[in-house]
Write an enzyme that holds these catalytic residues in place. Structure first.
Site, PDB file in Angstrom:
ATOM      1  N   GLN A  80       0.851  -1.195   0.000  1.00  0.00           N
ATOM      2  CA  GLN A  80       0.000   0.000   0.000  1.00  0.00           C
ATOM      3  C   GLN A  80       0.886   1.245   0.000  1.00  0.00           C
ATOM      4  OE1 GLN A  80      -2.241   1.233   3.586  1.00  0.00           O
ATOM      5  NE2 GLN A  80      -4.074   1.147   2.329  1.00  0.00           N
ATOM      6  N   TYR A 144      -6.580   9.918   4.903  1.00  0.00           N
ATOM      7  CA  TYR A 144      -5.294  10.304   4.304  1.00  0.00           C
ATOM      8  C   TYR A 144      -5.549  11.115   3.026  1.00  0.00           C
ATOM      9  CZ  TYR A 144      -3.179   7.435   7.824  1.00  0.00           C
ATOM     10  OH  TYR A 144      -2.795   6.939   9.039  1.00  0.00           O
ATOM     11  N   ARG A 191      -7.838   1.427  -1.967  1.00  0.00           N
ATOM     12  CA  ARG A 191      -8.567   1.322  -0.685  1.00  0.00           C
ATOM     13  C   ARG A 191      -9.450   2.545  -0.565  1.00  0.00           C
ATOM     14  NH1 ARG A 191      -7.268  -0.982   5.330  1.00  0.00           N
ATOM     15  NH2 ARG A 191      -8.819  -2.589   4.912  1.00  0.00           N
ATOM     16  N   GLY A 285      -7.758  -8.414   9.790  1.00  0.00           N
ATOM     17  CA  GLY A 285      -6.633  -7.635  10.284  1.00  0.00           C
ATOM     18  C   GLY A 285      -6.198  -8.001  11.688  1.00  0.00           C
ATOM     19  N   ARG A 286      -6.889  -7.436  12.676  1.00  0.00           N
ATOM     20  CA  ARG A 286      -6.423  -7.588  14.045  1.00  0.00           C
ATOM     21  C   ARG A 286      -6.370  -9.035  14.514  1.00  0.00           C
ATOM     22  NH1 ARG A 286     -10.478  -3.342  16.123  1.00  0.00           N
ATOM     23  NH2 ARG A 286     -11.428  -4.159  14.212  1.00  0.00           N
TER      24      ARG A 286
HETATM   25  C1  LIG Z   1      -2.381  -1.623  14.092  1.00  0.00           C
HETATM   26  C2  LIG Z   1      -3.167  -1.299  12.851  1.00  0.00           C
HETATM   27  C3  LIG Z   1      -2.529  -0.670  11.800  1.00  0.00           C
HETATM   28  C4  LIG Z   1      -3.246  -0.371  10.627  1.00  0.00           C
HETATM   29  N1  LIG Z   1      -2.593   0.191   9.564  1.00  0.00           N
HETATM   30  C5  LIG Z   1      -3.259   0.387   8.398  1.00  0.00           C
HETATM   31  C6  LIG Z   1      -2.581   0.825   7.229  1.00  0.00           C
HETATM   32  O1  LIG Z   1      -1.351   0.974   7.195  1.00  0.00           O
HETATM   33  N2  LIG Z   1      -3.326   1.045   6.115  1.00  0.00           N
HETATM   34  C7  LIG Z   1      -4.675   0.823   6.071  1.00  0.00           C
HETATM   35  O2  LIG Z   1      -5.308   1.036   5.034  1.00  0.00           O
HETATM   36  N3  LIG Z   1      -5.331   0.370   7.157  1.00  0.00           N
HETATM   37  C8  LIG Z   1      -4.657   0.124   8.296  1.00  0.00           C
HETATM   38  N4  LIG Z   1      -5.319  -0.423   9.352  1.00  0.00           N
HETATM   39  C9  LIG Z   1      -6.716  -0.862   9.193  1.00  0.00           C
HETATM   40  C10 LIG Z   1      -6.803  -2.347   8.839  1.00  0.00           C
HETATM   41  O3  LIG Z   1      -6.273  -2.576   7.549  1.00  0.00           O
HETATM   42  C11 LIG Z   1      -8.253  -2.862   8.878  1.00  0.00           C
HETATM   43  O4  LIG Z   1      -9.003  -2.186   7.899  1.00  0.00           O
HETATM   44  C12 LIG Z   1      -8.907  -2.669  10.239  1.00  0.00           C
HETATM   45  O5  LIG Z   1      -8.060  -3.109  11.270  1.00  0.00           O
HETATM   46  C13 LIG Z   1     -10.237  -3.399  10.328  1.00  0.00           C
HETATM   47  O6  LIG Z   1     -10.065  -4.773  10.124  1.00  0.00           O
HETATM   48  P1  LIG Z   1     -10.042  -5.812  11.369  1.00  0.00           P
HETATM   49  O7  LIG Z   1     -11.277  -5.561  12.147  1.00  0.00           O
HETATM   50  O8  LIG Z   1     -10.000  -7.164  10.720  1.00  0.00           O
HETATM   51  O9  LIG Z   1      -8.820  -5.508  12.170  1.00  0.00           O
HETATM   52  C14 LIG Z   1      -4.633  -0.692  10.541  1.00  0.00           C
HETATM   53  C15 LIG Z   1      -5.245  -1.313  11.627  1.00  0.00           C
HETATM   54  C16 LIG Z   1      -4.552  -1.635  12.760  1.00  0.00           C
HETATM   55  C17 LIG Z   1      -5.240  -2.354  13.894  1.00  0.00           C
END
Ligand SMILES: Cc1cc2nc3c(=O)[nH]c(=O)nc-3n(C[C@H](O)[C@H](O)[C@H](O)COP(=O)(O)O)c2cc1C
Length: 304
Positions: A80, A144, A191, A285-286
């Site tokens: 990304q 962003y 995204r 993600g998490r």
């Molecule tokens: C620690 C952390 C860092 C993240 N960094 C980014 C990122 O660099 N770019 C992005 O588009 N989303 C970022 N996100 C969002 C995740 O890609 C994702 O959309 C979000 O955590 C929801 O998904 P989940 O519920 O499965 O965690 C981040 C989320 C977390 C928790």
């Protein structure tokens, strides 16, 4: 899929470290596609001190090592790329952050600067190709720069880049076109900040129209997220699959694959979202951050 998650494992200058590579290697067996965390395309677009960078050719060797390590597992890899615009970290960038409009102590970007930034996105995409990545994802969500232009909350410009929906799409589409031109057939993901979750912010009807334009401009996969400050909005925290409704609306309007995300933790849930035709791909993600074996366990669960 593994959605991009800033891991804070790069050097202060944004170079790849072994620790960063290991973070992805540990998660990339049995995984469809990892998207490497947001990498800044120029020094003024940086937000975190140890954020990954893709602003200099000197970063290509480290990025190559990262891509090769994932390919060695038989897994493709996308990165990304981003510019933080008005939410860049003043202490980190050492100058006044700039976005579509002046906001607080931040300043408005001049038109000539927009050309330059679009060019920086293209240079960053070229570096990703040279490093062997299978594509790039443009970060157009979470408040962003690209999202700032699309959102009426941030974009108060009175020139051709602000105002109407058509105008607010102009700058992101300009970046898409420049990046598309250098990708040489590699994947272009976008995204998309689908919903600002605010009454005067972006509404889903606008985003659907934007997704159609993105598809026409050559985007291969639309990754649907939302929210302006952070990607885990408090009001949605308890909902499993919280951006799936927006992703489904977008999926109905376009033909290219759509990624859904937000609070998905269980393999069966992820699988049902694809089987029910809500989305084409699911990002976890998490849950995946906490358990690097998430994908392998998911495969086992779905096979029994
Ligand atoms: C620690 C952390 C860092 C993240 N960094 C980014 C990122 O660099 N770019 C992005 O588009 N989303 C970022 N996100 C969002 C995740 O890609 C994702 O959309 C979000 O955590 C929801 O998904 P989940 O519920 O499965 O965690 C981040 C989320 C977390 C928790």
């Amino acid at each position: 899929m593994l959605p991009p998650m800033q891991s804070g494992r790069a050097t202060f200058e944004g170079y790849v470290t072994n620790r960063l590579i290991n973070f992805y290697v540990r998660r990339s067996t049995a995984l469809g596609l990892p998207i490497v965390e947001h990498a800044y395309i120029s020094l003024t677009g940086k937000i975190g001190p140890k954020q990954l960078g893709i602003y200099d050719d000197a970063q290509i060797p480290g990025l190559t090592k990262l891509a090769q390590s994932i390919h060695a597992l038989g897994t493709p890899i996308v990165i990304q790329i981003t510019h933080a615009g008005g939410v860049a970290n003043k202490k980190v960038i050492g100058t006044t952050p700039a976005g579509p409009s002046a906001r607080g102590k931040n300043r408005k970007l001049e038109k000539t600067e927009l050309e330059k930034i679009a060019g920086d996105f293209a240079l960053a995409a070229e570096r990703a190709v040279r490093a062997g990545f299978d594509g790039v994802e443009l970060h157009g969500a979470h408040g962003y720069l690209l999202n700032q232009f699309f959102s009426p909350l941030f974009n108060k410009r009175e020139d051709e880049f602000g105002g109407s929906l058509e105008n607010r799409m102009q700058f992101p589409l300009m970046v898409v076109e420049k990046v598309r031109d250098v990708l040489k057939g590699k994947l272009l993901l976008y995204r998309l900040g689908s919903d600002d979750l605010a009454p005067k912010g972006t509404q889903i009807e606008d985003t659907v129209a934007f997704a159609v334009k993105l598809e026409q401009a050559g985007v291969d996969i639309v990754d649907v997220s939302g929210g302006m400050c952070g990607s885990e909005p408090k009001q949605l925290r308890r909902i499993k699959g919280y951006f799936i409704p927006q992703a489904y609306e977008i999926k109905k309007a376009i033909k290219v694959p759509v990624i859904g995300v937000g609070g998905i933790t269980e393999a069966k849930h992820a699988d049902s979202l694809v089987r029910d035709g809500k989305v084409d791909l699911v990002a976890v993600g998490r849950a995946f951050w906490k358990d690097s074996q998430w994908a392998e366990k998911a495969l086992k669960t779905l096979k029994t």
